[in-house]
Motif scaffolding. Structure first.
Motif, mmCIF file in Angstrom:
data_model
loop_
_atom_site.group_PDB
_atom_site.id
_atom_site.type_symbol
_atom_site.label_atom_id
_atom_site.label_comp_id
_atom_site.label_asym_id
_atom_site.label_seq_id
_atom_site.Cartn_x
_atom_site.Cartn_y
_atom_site.Cartn_z
ATOM 1 N N LYS A 1 3.256 -49.864 34.831
ATOM 2 C CA LYS A 1 2.641 -50.583 35.941
ATOM 3 C C LYS A 1 1.890 -49.666 36.899
ATOM 4 O O LYS A 1 1.014 -50.121 37.634
ATOM 5 N N ALA A 2 2.224 -48.372 36.879
ATOM 6 C CA ALA A 2 1.508 -47.426 37.753
ATOM 7 C C ALA A 2 0.032 -47.347 37.393
ATOM 8 O O ALA A 2 -0.791 -46.915 38.205
ATOM 9 N N LEU A 3 -0.324 -47.779 36.179
ATOM 10 C CA LEU A 3 -1.717 -47.728 35.736
ATOM 11 C C LEU A 3 -2.511 -48.964 36.141
ATOM 12 O O LEU A 3 -3.696 -49.060 35.847
ATOM 13 N N THR B 1 -5.991 -44.109 44.616
ATOM 14 C CA THR B 1 -4.560 -44.027 44.318
ATOM 15 C C THR B 1 -4.271 -42.781 43.502
ATOM 16 O O THR B 1 -4.932 -42.534 42.485
ATOM 17 N N LYS B 2 -3.280 -42.000 43.924
ATOM 18 C CA LYS B 2 -2.937 -40.794 43.193
ATOM 19 C C LYS B 2 -2.242 -41.156 41.890
ATOM 20 O O LYS B 2 -1.370 -42.015 41.844
ATOM 21 N N MET B 3 -2.637 -40.470 40.805
ATOM 22 C CA MET B 3 -2.125 -40.795 39.482
ATOM 23 C C MET B 3 -1.606 -39.531 38.797
ATOM 24 O O MET B 3 -2.275 -38.493 38.801
ATOM 25 N N PRO B 4 -0.411 -39.573 38.187
ATOM 26 C CA PRO B 4 0.091 -38.417 37.428
ATOM 27 C C PRO B 4 -0.806 -38.160 36.220
ATOM 28 O O PRO B 4 -1.191 -39.100 35.516
ATOM 29 N N ALA B 5 -1.127 -36.892 35.965
ATOM 30 C CA ALA B 5 -2.051 -36.562 34.881
ATOM 31 C C ALA B 5 -1.522 -36.987 33.523
ATOM 32 O O ALA B 5 -2.267 -37.508 32.682
ATOM 33 N N GLY B 6 -0.229 -36.783 33.274
ATOM 34 C CA GLY B 6 0.337 -37.111 31.975
ATOM 35 C C GLY B 6 0.256 -38.575 31.647
ATOM 36 O O GLY B 6 -0.117 -38.967 30.537
ATOM 37 N N ARG B 7 0.567 -39.447 32.603
ATOM 38 C CA ARG B 7 0.546 -40.890 32.373
ATOM 39 C C ARG B 7 -0.879 -41.430 32.379
ATOM 40 O O ARG B 7 -1.179 -42.434 31.751
ATOM 41 N N PHE B 8 -1.747 -40.744 33.089
ATOM 42 C CA PHE B 8 -3.122 -41.207 33.243
ATOM 43 C C PHE B 8 -3.849 -41.257 31.905
ATOM 44 O O PHE B 8 -4.639 -42.140 31.640
ATOM 45 N N GLY B 9 -3.590 -40.262 31.037
ATOM 46 C CA GLY B 9 -4.343 -40.186 29.792
ATOM 47 C C GLY B 9 -3.824 -41.069 28.688
ATOM 48 O O GLY B 9 -4.498 -41.248 27.682
#
Length: 360
Positions: free
Chosen positions: A165-167, A341-349
């Protein structure tokens, strides 16, 4: 033009592409034959002028009707007819790169760049956009428009599982941001995993090898490329550079092949067989200059399709054009967008891997 020292993944690819294009165009102009030297020098000065700017944008796209692409694909022996949605997407999409610096771009290093932006636009506006400003990369995409352009629907925020859901902001078309250092770490980890845990080789060509390649290209261009001044109107001057594509490519790679041990790991040069299959035709590159500034570069891709090995119905393609056009101007807005919104790099990709510019 001095090499721009940029380490960030997306900026590195963008600046490398701009730098290579500028160097090759300037080299071609400077190495024209004596009778064409005047026209070549004009292009040379115009290309050098790009490096003197602090703000620059270039836009790439096809200037053709969808029917032209369909016709050429059929005459080139395509096994299947291109889907109408895909054809419309290819002929309508535009890629625009904007760079702004505190110094002339030719002399800029990483710390001098104010920002870099890339936009992929279609008939309905911006499809995907990203900017690199300071320590962060900012990204947004109109997923509905991208799905429409590609001819199939893409996931929405409602389709995400609870663990992802963070995406949601990404799929909702909102700006998100990722720390560049985290992106670099994620890219290195992904590279090590692809290599089975190894470190892999260098992914850049060192300055000494660049100079050797440039010298090799110069010698081939001086022999194969000719320039002519076609005049112009309304203050716009047109200059055409022409060469045999097969002879030019074969000459360049014959010169570069002895340097293969100095190229990055995994970099493969085309074989002699592949080069022999390149179209044996004269390819013309059209430069437009206004008040000495380079404003437009175009090449007709239809000329390659019509002369490609195995092409059938070339006579029927007479009059069909498929110009690939690059235009130059001032950079668009490359500032950091507010409210990202700040996004973690690992989950972002994860779910978007392959859609992200720069390979994030």
């Amino acid at each position: 033009m001095r090499r721009t020292a940029v380490r960030r993944p997306a900026v590195r690819g963008t600046v490398a592409a701009v730098g290579c294009a500028a160097v090759l165009l300037a080299t071609a102009a400077a190495c024209g034959t004596v009778e064409n030297l005047s026209a070549g020098q004009k292009v040379d000065r115009a290309v050098e002028g790009l490096g003197e700017k602090k703000s620059l944008a270039f836009e790439l796209g096809l200037d053709a009707e969808p029917s032209a692409l369909v016709k050429l694909a059929g005459e080139a022996g395509a096994d299947e007819e291109l889907p109408p949605e895909f054809v419309k997407f290819l002929t309508g999409v535009r890629v625009k790169v904007s760079v702004e610096s505190r110094k002339p771009l030719a002399d800029s290093g990483e710390k001098d760049l104010v920002g870099t932006g890339v936009e992929f636009t279609g008939a309905d506006g911006v499809l995907v956009e990203y900017r690199i400003v300071g320590d962060h990369t900012y990204y947004r995409a109109d997923m509905k428009a991208v799905g429409k352009a590609m001819g199939f629907p893409l996931p929405t925020a409602d389709d995400l599982p609870e663990s992802e859901k963070a995406l949601a902001p990404v799929l909702e078309g909102k700006w998100v941001k990722v720390d560049n250092r985290a992106l670099e770490r994620a890219a290195k980890e992904a590279g090590a995993a692809d290599e089975g845990g190894g470190t892999g080789g260098a992914d850049e060509i060192d300055r000494r090898t660049q100079q050797k390649i440039l010298k090799a290209v110069r010698s081939v261009v001086a022999r194969e490329v000719t320039f002519r001044d076609e005049g112009g109107s309304d203050g716009v001057e047109r200059i055409v550079a022409e060469a045999s594509l097969r002879d030019l490519l074969t000459g360049v790679f014959d010169k570069v092949r002895p340097l293969s041990d100095e190229l990055p790991a995994g970099f493969e040069l085309p074989t002699d067989k592949v080069l022999k299959e390149a179209p044996d035709t004269k390819v013309a590159v059209d430069f437009s200059l206004k008040n000495g500034d380079l404003t437009r570069v175009s090449v007709d891709l239809a000329a390659l399709a019509k002369s490609a090995k195995g092409t059938k119905g070339a006579k029927d393609a007479k009059g069909v054009e498929l110009p690939l056009v690059v235009t130059f101007g001032e950079a668009d807005d490359v500032s950091a967008p507010s409210g990202a919104t700040k996004m973690p790099a690992g989950r972002f990709g994860g779910p978007l891997n392959g859609m992200m510019p720069g390979g994030f």
